[in-house]
Design an enzyme around this catalytic site. Structure first.
Site, short mmCIF file in Angstrom:
data_model
loop_
_atom_site.label_atom_id
_atom_site.label_comp_id
_atom_site.label_asym_id
_atom_site.label_seq_id
_atom_site.Cartn_x
_atom_site.Cartn_y
_atom_site.Cartn_z
N GLY A 93 0.79 -1.23 0.00
CA GLY A 93 0.00 0.00 0.00
C GLY A 93 0.82 1.27 0.00
N TYR A 124 -3.15 2.78 -12.37
CA TYR A 124 -3.57 4.13 -12.02
C TYR A 124 -5.08 4.39 -12.11
CZ TYR A 124 1.37 5.01 -11.83
OH TYR A 124 2.69 4.94 -11.47
N PHE A 414 7.30 12.26 -19.07
CA PHE A 414 7.72 13.03 -17.89
C PHE A 414 7.59 12.18 -16.63
CE2 PHE A 414 3.25 14.05 -18.84
CZ PHE A 414 2.63 13.82 -17.63
#
Length: 414
Positions: A93, A124, A414
């Site tokens: 986590g 994500y 990036f």
């Protein structure tokens, strides 16, 4: 001893860099000199890590960014980068803790969205990010492409000029700003970006090879395009050239500039293959060739991910192709952007506000991120069960409103 997650101090930054290298499977060696150089250019209060008995075992960083939305407006974004968890500390986590803290701070700062380039797809979405722009890379078989082998320059009165890195640092930022004003999905480049990507600032862990830089100057004298590329040195057994030119960056403000720069790099003596670098999936490149089949796809994948933090500002900032009203019921497990919102969209502008009306569509905030830059179909997401159509035909209306005639494109990792 439990693992501690927090922001990183200056003295801990070298250890953080070594953990970052470990996570990305690079040699975990960073000199004190390189750490000091990188520290001078980083927003340290936005650098986070996880520490076990004083050793950094997870890394996370965000930084200020501008994201161009549909129509050319620039959104304040929190760009997420340098996310790793050491292999000894997976599935504890740590990323969730780091991400939760960073997104909460971004929301409090007033950032409209958060962005990232996902190294792995499944991670994500659970934090509210959705894949908003894809990327494609081509390899051009130059002899097969059918381009005129006698080409010696653009036929429109413009010309190609070779320049060096110092020239690029002067003219590149203005060219990029003009690109960002017209291309949704483009993210900002700061001064350090231009220094690193022209070799003025170098790091020992990232060996530098000077590229070639070519600009397109229109007939009127204005520079409208810039290309950076490198070439290898490979020859066949029969002493035939088999060299590849790899494009690192290409900014083109007009189709003429784009056409001229691609034709130029394909005309360089000894170059038999051109790798395009990451381009928009609907880039002009393949169809610029007399034989588009000479451009073989090397990569086609999700690229820029967007996480909506402020629904009202995000939806009011972009433009829309048609006029329509949609009531969206948004779910957000993090509690940052959920709620019910009415969007009154039109080509002249949009108004978005919280609403008590019955919803037309129910979706997670990650799906709104996927739709936001106009690259995905609400009808397709509904068919996949990722959007619930509460009003018949609402997904088709959302497509008419959100989709764009050209696809979004983010040129930068990036």
């Amino acid at each position: 001893m439990s693992v501690e997650t927090r922001t990183v101090t200056a003295s801990e930054f070298p250890d953080w860099l070594r953990a970052l290298a470990t996570g990305f499977l690079r040699p975990p060696v960073v000199s004190d000199e390189e750490a000091a150089e990188r520290l001078a250019h980083i927003d340290l209060p936005r650098v986070r890590g996880a520490f076990d008995s004083g050793r950094c075992v997870a890394t996370f960083r965000s930084f200020a960014q501008q994201l161009t939305t549909v129509g050319g407006a620039a959104l304040t974004a929190s760009a997420v980068s340098n996310v790793t968890v050491s292999p000894t500390h997976r599935r504890r986590g740590l990323l969730s803790t780091l991400m939760t803290a960073d997104l909460a701070e971004a929301k409090e700062r007033g950032d409209v969205v958060s962005t990232l380039i996902a190294a792995e797809y499944p991670i994500y979405g659970r934090y509210g990010f959705g894949p908003a722009a894809q990327t494609t890379e081509w390899a051009i078989d130059v002899p097969r492409a059918g381009l005129d082998p006698r080409w010696s320059g653009p036929g429109d009165g413009g010309r190609i000029e070779l320049v060096d890195g110092s020239d690029v640092r002067k003219l590149g930022p203005e060219l990029h700003e003009r690109l960002a004003a017209r291309q949704h999905g483009v993210v900002s480049r700061d001064e350090l970006w231009w220094q690193v990507n022209t070799g003025e600032t170098q790091y020992p862990s990232q060996p530098w090879t000077e590229p070639f830089y070519a600009v397109y100057r229109a007939a009127g004298g204005e520079i409208e395009g810039l290309m950076a590329y490198r070439a290898d040195d490979k020859w066949g057994d029969a002493k035939q050239p088999l060299n590849t030119a790899s494009v690192r960056d290409l900014i083109a403000l007009t189709p003429a500039a784009e056409r001229a720069l691609w034709h130029y790099v394909c005309s360089v003596d000894w170059i038999t293959t051109v790798k395009s670098g990451y381009r928009a999936p609907d880039d002009l490149l393949p169809l610029l060739l007399p034989d588009p089949r000479a451009a073989r796809i090397l990569t086609q994948a999700d690229f820029l991910w967007v996480r909506i933090l402020d629904v009202v500002r995000a939806l009011e900032a972009r433009t829309y192709a048609t006029s329509a009203t949609l009531v969206l019921e948004l779910h957000d497990a993090a509690g940052l952007a959920g709620g019910r919102f009415r969007l009154d969209a039109s080509p002249d502008g949009a108004v978005c506000a919280p609403s008590a009306q019955s919803p037309d569509l129910t979706l997670d905030v990650r799906e709104l991120g996927t739709l936001y830059l106009g690259d995905e179909s609400a009808v397709r997401l509904a068919a996949l069960g990722r959007i619930e159509e509460e009003a018949p035909g609402a997904a088709a209306v959302a497509d008419a409103v959100f989709r764009t005639s050209r696809r979004p494109w983010c040129p930068d990792v990036f």
